[in-house]
Design an enzyme around this catalytic site. Structure first.
Site, PDB file in Angstrom:
ATOM      1  N   HIS A 111     -31.777-116.009 -17.626  1.00  0.00           N
ATOM      2  CA  HIS A 111     -31.220-115.185 -18.654  1.00  0.00           C
ATOM      3  C   HIS A 111     -31.103-113.944 -17.375  1.00  0.00           C
ATOM      4  O   HIS A 111     -30.637-112.648 -18.517  1.00  0.00           O
ATOM      5  CB  HIS A 111     -32.521-114.432 -19.670  1.00  0.00           C
ATOM      6  N   ASP A 136     -26.917-114.081 -21.456  1.00  0.00           N
ATOM      7  CA  ASP A 136     -26.971-113.560 -22.731  1.00  0.00           C
ATOM      8  C   ASP A 136     -26.862-115.102 -23.721  1.00  0.00           C
ATOM      9  O   ASP A 136     -26.442-116.360 -22.861  1.00  0.00           O
ATOM     10  CB  ASP A 136     -26.830-113.026 -23.706  1.00  0.00           C
TER      11      ASP A 136
END
Length: 462
Positions: free
Chosen positions: A433, A437
């Site tokens: 992450h 995104d």
């Protein structure tokens, strides 16, 4: 006069510090040629056949099969320069210089011949090992090695001296250095019993025992044990070493450092399976399903390069990589390995099929080199071969993502407005992450699913 030369376990690259002896290829008394393969070892990354840089007669071997040795420990000794009548055509006594080759030089092996060590050659024998419980590395210390540097001596070791006032302390392995650090032992206070004062594990353990004897508190009386207390559980202990140990270390590091997330989608793979069948019916080399999925991956990474990257936390940067070196998970008898297809983005389906087949066979036989197991930028994990639909795999550190592919099975599916039986697969993407995104990850996975459902989409990038 013959000269006895000692051949030590060479540095096999990739930061490896030790290897396990799997199989000896020569015995004491054999005649060996320069660069002849003499031992097969297993590192944390691959099986490696090690060539000897000397030609002559093997006079000693160090370590039985199954023994783990650190880099720099003696492997064997060779008597070189013996009279021709002693070894009858032994190889040239000059070394090849290829001590660090690690994989052999391709020279044909000499015909094995058992002879007596030549007169004048003092065989280097394996000395008696230390008492039970001592480190096996101490067994490679030549007989007669003394401390020669002062200090209180006992059992071939001394403490209280400071032989290394400046510079690094010679220690046989990083494991011994860690043992000393974790127990508060100052290595500069020790006198090593190994060659040239090399500090062995036995030396550290001796220092710990000596310190414990000086400050041992009174032993309290044992507390009464309740009669109803359950007996402790016992089980089989399996060492985490070799490939399995390396995988454990890498997965643990991935879990500690990478904040991963997973998204998944079901896709209708009917058209992809039909396209593959048509390709293979046209003649020529067969195209594997894994190769088609890899081709889809490289096309998706060209659209979403954030997922072909790595994170440099020291510089606080995400490094997007120009080339796709595609790893794929392969289960072997020795454990899980991830061979890497170099420049997968530049290969077509046929080229990918051929490379997958080559690397899979090398993995099955344990012949993958460290270079073929490192340097991946993205991993494709076809866990459908195990008969499962989905998974949330651990990212192959230091990569940023992994595409998982489940089994392809007939399922009810709405196709063109009607219920039909179609070949359905579940696709999952586990991603770091920090590099992107959910929108980017979802876009990548949706593109992959579109290519699976409509292979003609790939024509845009061919």
């Amino acid at each position: 006069m013959a000269q006895v030369l000692e051949f030590k376990l060479p540095d096999l690259g990739e930061g490896l510090t030790e290897a396990e002896i799997v199989r000896w290829l020569v015995e004491v008394g054999d005649v060996v040629a320069v660069d002849q393969l003499v031992v097969e070892v297993e590192t944390a990354k691959a099986m490696v056949e090690v060539p000897c840089p000397y030609g002559g007669v093997v006079t000693a071997r160090f370590g039985e099969e199954g023994t783990e040795l650190p880099v720099g420990a003696p492997l064997l000794t060779v008597a070189v320069g013996a009279p021709a009548s002693s070894i009858e055509g032994a190889a040239d006594d000059e070394g090849s210089g290829n001590v660090l080759v690690g994989y052999g030089t391709g020279a044909p092996p000499a015909r094995r011949r058992r002879v007596r060590p030549p007169t004048g050659a003092a065989p280097v024998r394996r000395p008696a090992g230390p008492p039970a419980g001592e480190d096996r590395h101490a067994a490679i210390v030549p007989a007669g090695t003394g401390t020669g540097r002062g200090g209180v001596e006992s059992g071939g070791r001394s403490i209280g001296a400071r032989p290394y006032a400046e510079g690094p302390v010679p220690v046989i392995s990083p494991l011994v250095r860690r043992l000393a650090r974790e127990n508060g032992v100052d290595l500069r206070e020790l006198e090593g019993s190994g060659p040239d004062g090399l500090i062995l594990r036995a030396d550290v353990e001796y220092a710990l025992r000596a310190a414990a004897g000086q400050s041992r508190p009174p032993v309290p009386a044992p507390a009464p044990v309740p009669t109803a207390a359950p007996s402790p559980a016992h089980g089989l202990r399996v060492p985490l070493r070799g490939v399995r140990g390396a995988v454990a270390d890498k997965l643990s590091r991935s879990r500690r450092e990478i904040p991963d997330a997973t998204c998944w989608v079901d896709a209708d793979a009917t058209e992809l399976m039909r396209a593959r069948a048509a390709m293979n019916a046209a003649g020529g080399p067969k195209i594997s399903l894994l190769a088609l999925l890899a081709r889809i991956c490289t096309a998706a990474l060209a659209r979403f390069p954030e997922l072909n990257s790595t994170v440099d936390m020291d510089a606080r940067e995400v490094v997007q990589l120009d080339q796709v070196h595609l790893g794929f998970a392969a289960q072997t008898e020795r454990g899980l390995v991830v061979p890497v297809v170099r420049d997968a983005h530049a290969r077509d389906a046929e080229g990918l099929s051929a490379e997958f087949a080559r690397l899979t066979e090398a993995a099955r036989t344990g012949r993958l080199t460290p270079a073929e197991l490192t340097g991946g930028t993205f991993t494709l994990n076809n866990y459908g071969v195990f008969g499962v639909d989905g998974s949330t795999p651990i990212i192959n550190h230091p990569e940023a993502a992994m595409l998982g592919v489940g089994r392809i099975i007939p399922k009810p599916w709405v196709h063109e407005g009607e219920l039909a039986v179609r070949q359905v697969v579940q696709l999952s993407l586990t991603f770091d992450h920090r590099v992107c995104d959910g929108g980017t990850a979802g876009g990548f996975l949706r593109y992959v699913a579109d290519c699976v459902e409509h292979p003609a989409v790939l024509l845009r990038t061919l």
